[in-house]
Design a protein around this motif. Sequence first.
Motif, PDB file in Angstrom:
ATOM      1  N   ILE A 181       0.825  -1.022   0.109  1.00  0.00           N
ATOM      2  CA  ILE A 181       0.170  -0.127  -0.561  1.00  0.00           C
ATOM      3  C   ILE A 181       0.958   1.051  -0.035  1.00  0.00           C
ATOM      4  N   ILE A 182       1.828   1.263   1.092  1.00  0.00           N
ATOM      5  CA  ILE A 182       3.119   2.791   1.053  1.00  0.00           C
ATOM      6  C   ILE A 182       3.476   2.600  -0.727  1.00  0.00           C
ATOM      7  N   ALA A 226       0.916   4.768  -3.319  1.00  0.00           N
ATOM      8  CA  ALA A 226       1.108   5.289  -2.680  1.00  0.00           C
ATOM      9  C   ALA A 226       2.275   5.945  -3.051  1.00  0.00           C
ATOM     10  N   SER A 227       3.111   5.846  -2.956  1.00  0.00           N
ATOM     11  CA  SER A 227       4.364   6.229  -2.999  1.00  0.00           C
ATOM     12  C   SER A 227       4.644   6.796  -4.621  1.00  0.00           C
ATOM     13  N   THR A 280       1.636   7.520  -7.222  1.00  0.00           N
ATOM     14  CA  THR A 280       1.722   7.994  -7.022  1.00  0.00           C
ATOM     15  C   THR A 280       1.505   9.372  -6.867  1.00  0.00           C
ATOM     16  N   ALA A 281       2.464   9.001  -5.453  1.00  0.00           N
ATOM     17  CA  ALA A 281       2.357  10.775  -4.810  1.00  0.00           C
ATOM     18  C   ALA A 281       3.820  11.964  -6.086  1.00  0.00           C
TER      19      ALA A 281
END
Length: 416
Positions: free
Chosen positions: A53-54, A57-58, A60-61
Amino acid sequence: MTSSLHHEWDFATEIRSILLRFVAFVILLANLLLAGNEGNEGTHVVVVVSYFIISIASATAARYIPGRSWLKTLFVVLDALLVTMIAYAHIIAGPVAENHNLTTTSLVVAFILLVHVGLKHDRRLVLVFAAIVLVTWVSMLAITAVRHHTADAVSLLASFFNQDLGLPVSFGFTAFAIYLLARDHDRTRKEALKADQRGLNLSRFFSPFIVSELQERGETLGLERRNAAIMFVDLRDFTSFAETASARELASVLAEYRQPVSQTIFDHGGTVDKFIGDGVMSVFGQPRAREDDADRALACALDLVETLNDWRNHAVRKGYPALDAAIGLHYGTVVGGVLDSGCHSEFTVIGDAVNVAQRLETLAKSLDAPLVVSSELLARLREPVPPAMWVSKSGVSLPGRRLPIDLSYLRREPGA
């Protein structure tokens, strides 16, 4: 000005970081499926899912909100906390009487994620990750020592300083080495960006060939006194045109005028000192004097006469007024170099030769001549003066100068 190299470098780093994140995820997943992890399967499942998940998210950011330093730090902190969870499962979570074997392959994940952080080439992130993991890891070992040996201080110290301490010590040395590499990379990157910015700054004044030569030699271009040919180019009646033209028309005319002027100067090995509205000041003999500076300057001036005459005719066909060019050319001693004012480096040339060249350009307008050349420059020519409609004048007084000057000027061709 932000360097293009800076953007390209950051983008490449982010792509590489995303790829390495998913490589680390595959290793974590393989460790969960193949390493056994008896009694800790639940913790490892949480770690693998959380890391996935991290990672999403990384990525995507990095794609939609790049360049956020606090986000990068947040993801590194989350990675460190996942390592802490693995260490907790193997060090503290088990029964007090358990024989803790800290050489399990699960704890190698700490080194894998440390390398991942290190490949970001950010020493601050390396320091954050290593500090969190190392402090929590050693603290857990200390707690384990207290839980297993409470009889006396000697027994407590012996329980703490055992083979289990080897892994966090090795982790600390590895983190220190990666920190030093990140620091050296950061220094190299800053030097590369500085060199890139210096090259962009020099390209405003010098031709690409001279910029490349200066960068290879690492010359600082400090102020020096030398002989050089100075040329001023200006447009007649440009001020009147600027008062009535729209901003868009003004920008278009200036761009179409400056481009062939600067290109012609570069083609003859000259240097563009500065643009002042419709005025262009150039130097031949900077950054270093050459024996044929006067010849190249005169050849450039004669080429500009033809080039700007063609540009004038093209502008008239587009509906703009006829803007005749005036060129002044002189040879003398100047003080020239690059002045570094902190936030902006500026190439400059000063001296009496500069003032004379500017006065000759002004005189060209009053003589209705496209080019006025001083006798000092003609005397420095190594080749014969190119045949043209030259008119010579002696003892010409220039404003602001005590001594008169001899000169020659071109007669404007009929119908030009």
